[in-house]
Design a protein around this motif. Structure first.
Motif, mmCIF file in Angstrom:
data_model
loop_
_atom_site.group_PDB
_atom_site.id
_atom_site.type_symbol
_atom_site.label_atom_id
_atom_site.label_comp_id
_atom_site.label_asym_id
_atom_site.label_seq_id
_atom_site.Cartn_x
_atom_site.Cartn_y
_atom_site.Cartn_z
ATOM 1 N N SER A 1 0.817 -1.210 0.000
ATOM 2 C CA SER A 1 0.000 0.000 0.000
ATOM 3 C C SER A 1 0.851 1.261 0.000
ATOM 4 O O SER A 1 1.912 1.320 0.614
ATOM 5 C CB SER A 1 -0.912 0.043 1.234
ATOM 6 O OG SER A 1 -1.933 -0.899 1.111
ATOM 7 N N GLY B 1 -5.940 3.322 8.532
ATOM 8 C CA GLY B 1 -5.586 2.237 7.639
ATOM 9 C C GLY B 1 -5.928 0.863 8.174
ATOM 10 O O GLY B 1 -6.070 0.644 9.371
ATOM 11 N N GLY C 1 -4.201 3.481 3.197
ATOM 12 C CA GLY C 1 -4.586 2.173 2.668
ATOM 13 C C GLY C 1 -4.345 1.095 3.702
ATOM 14 O O GLY C 1 -4.686 1.238 4.860
#
Length: 187
Positions: free
Chosen positions: A60, A105, A76
């Motif tokens: 990510s 996240g 992410g």
């Protein structure tokens, strides 16, 4: 991290010493395993997160958008490796310190947000949003200590698994579908 025959993981520190704990692969963790994992996850050194990161594809991107006076942080599913690199980089830390909105996240899991980010880098007021729902095999998501640490700094928190707890001002909840945060920009 090594995967042993029989499908068990043994977590090791960077120095090569074993944590001494093993967990089954697949299925749910039993209460003893959950307790051990919780204890390790609370270690400030991040050893458990570092060990897990060695075994998980950490691809990510950590994105931060500047929109007007707002700084929107979207990490992410970034895990320990990506966070460690960002937190060790003075330029990245400077950008992260400007955060006014944080989309937490990896659903607020054990290696989603380093303590250092919350306690040292962005300790000022911001809005944090968690995208999560109750899942039987992951009863500790989002991690209670993470939610408490963010709230302890006076931040606004909205969680999709706690629609009733969403602040009334500046948010709109579409029950069972989404939570919307209104962010106004000057000019």
């Amino acid at each position: 991290m090594r995967v042993y025959a029989g499908g068990r993981y043994r977590f090791k520190t960077e120095e090569g010493g074993a944590f001494g704990y093993e967990w089954r692969v697949g299925g749910s963790l039993n209460s003893e395993d959950r307790k051990r994992l919780d204890e390790l996850a609370e270690q400030p050194e991040g050893q458990l997160a570092a060990a897990l990161d060695n075994a998980v594809n950490n691809t990510s991107l950590i994105l931060i958008f500047e929109v007007g006076d707002a700084w929107l942080l979207f990490p992410g599913d970034a895990q320990w490796g990506a966070w460690n690199a960002a937190l060790e980089n003075p330029n990245a830390r400077e950008l992260l310190a400007r955060t006014t909105f944080y989309k937490v996240g990896h659903h607020g899991s054990h290696n989603a947000t380093p303590r250092k980010l919350i306690e040292e880098v962005i300790p000022h007021h911001y809005t944090a949003m968690f995208s999560t729902k109750p899942v039987p095999q992951w009863p500790d998501i989002p991690r209670k200590p993470l939610v408490e640490a963010i709230l302890a700094r006076g931040n606004l928190v909205a969680r999709t698994d706690d629609e009733e707890g969403v602040p009334k001002s500046g948010f709109r909840v579409e029950p069972g579908l989404y939570i919307e945060r209104e962010i106004t920009f000057p000019g």
